[in-house]
Design an enzyme around this catalytic site. Sequence first.
Site, short mmCIF file in Angstrom:
data_model
loop_
_atom_site.label_atom_id
_atom_site.label_comp_id
_atom_site.label_asym_id
_atom_site.label_seq_id
_atom_site.Cartn_x
_atom_site.Cartn_y
_atom_site.Cartn_z
N TYR A 203 -4.35 -0.96 -0.52
CA TYR A 203 -3.91 0.01 0.49
C TYR A 203 -5.04 0.94 0.92
O TYR A 203 -5.08 1.40 2.05
CB TYR A 203 -2.77 0.87 -0.07
N LYS B 159 -1.06 -10.26 -11.31
CA LYS B 159 -1.36 -11.61 -10.82
C LYS B 159 -2.67 -12.02 -11.48
O LYS B 159 -3.65 -12.37 -10.81
CB LYS B 159 -1.44 -11.58 -9.28
N ASP C 245 4.82 -13.26 -8.75
CA ASP C 245 5.71 -14.23 -8.08
C ASP C 245 6.93 -14.50 -8.95
O ASP C 245 8.07 -14.54 -8.48
CB ASP C 245 4.97 -15.52 -7.72
N ASP D 102 5.14 -2.13 -3.58
CA ASP D 102 5.77 -1.97 -2.27
C ASP D 102 6.82 -3.06 -2.07
O ASP D 102 7.95 -2.80 -1.68
CB ASP D 102 4.68 -2.08 -1.18
N ASP E 226 11.29 -2.83 -2.70
CA ASP E 226 12.27 -3.14 -1.65
C ASP E 226 13.26 -4.20 -2.16
O ASP E 226 14.46 -4.12 -1.92
CB ASP E 226 11.59 -3.69 -0.39
C1 IPM Z 1 6.92 2.49 1.35
C2 IPM Z 1 6.60 2.12 2.77
C3 IPM Z 1 5.18 2.53 3.05
C4 IPM Z 1 4.28 1.76 2.11
C5 IPM Z 1 4.74 2.35 4.51
C6 IPM Z 1 5.66 3.08 5.45
C7 IPM Z 1 3.32 2.76 4.72
O1 IPM Z 1 6.81 0.76 2.97
O2 IPM Z 1 6.90 3.71 1.04
O3 IPM Z 1 7.23 1.61 0.57
O4 IPM Z 1 3.92 0.61 2.38
O5 IPM Z 1 3.96 2.30 1.06
MG MG Z 2 7.68 -0.23 1.34
#
Ligand code: IPM
Ligand code: MG
Length: 356
Positions: free
Chosen positions: A137, A191, A223, A247, A251
């Site tokens: 990042y 990984k 993975d 990240d 999710d």
């Molecule tokens: C998160 C979001 C951010 C990230 C984006 C909005 C930059 O997806 O907080 O997970 O990738 O960290």
């Molecule tokens: Mg995110």
Amino acid sequence: MSKKICVLPGDGIGPEIMAEAVRVLQALDLGFEMETALLGGAAVDATSNPYPEATQKLVQAADAILLGAVGGPQWDSLPREQRPERGLLGIRKQLGLFANLRPAILYPELANASSLKPEVVAGLDILIVRELTGDIYFGQPRGIEVREIDGQKQRFGFNTMHYSESEIRRILRVAFEAARKRNKKLCSVDKMNVLETTQLWRDIANELAPEYPDVELTHMLVDNAAMQLVRNPRQFDVMVTGNMFGDILSDEAAMLTGSIGMLPSASLDAKHKGLYEPSHGSAPDIAGKGVANPLATILSVAMMLRYTFALEEAAVKVENAVKKVLAQGYRTGDIHEPGTTRVGTRQMGDAVLAAL
Ligand code: IPM
Ligand code: MG
């Protein structure tokens, strides 16, 4: 103790859900000073900078930051430095908020909201600890350039994945400590079969493990971790991983609960200063309609009370109020099922206030 909170409503549904979280905070009457500032697309529109000077000043002076959400399609075609996400990444980096805690909890009342079978997710309670200020990042060099490759001028995109030993060690310590306070199981995700950076990550995890003999450390390739999260998520207690993998996995873990509108998050520095935000995004499709779920933001207030201000009792009070409104059957559209009472953002806020 000073108790300054910087409130950043942000974009999309941000202002609506933040209004409810602020009402909850005010009702607790804990003597916080609150100041509001612009971040993300709202800031770009007003100042053409997603993280303006004025916001930087307030954020730096605050003990904690409450954020709604940033982003929206109207800002997606702007140059990279002006995109709303830049504001968020800027705060994380500037304040050194390296430890991102993302709980994924399945509330029993919402078991049907998951796309997985109830018997697979019942009782799910995972904490993802994501490193937030390093990795690909932020790694340099990065960019898109024209280079001569195979005798041909062409565009070339590149990013750099790197981690120092100290960066890895400090996030692993946060994860070990968190596991200690929970079910004492820590799964470190990497990984290492391909990436040296994550070989180092695994080595350091193994080096630290003897200091936490009460925590069972395991390792998993990313993975496989993605697969195991949908196959048998309850095998996990605390998962720790780098910025990029975190990240993605956070999710995925959030969606296991079927109700991303319920999940808060905390991003902390070494001294418990923190930024607190819902795990969901700015949901531009429902913005301004008063239907968004404010509970993740309200639960972010609870995390703030716990981690930055060490007000455990107040944190539990907020969490219990949220559990109570779910038990009472109040649901915003995202978690609504037949037989429950569909409410809007404001009414959900009212219900939480009444339950406090
Ligand atoms: C998160 C979001 C951010 C990230 C984006 C909005 C930059 O997806 O907080 O997970 O990738 O960290
Ligand atoms: Mg995110």
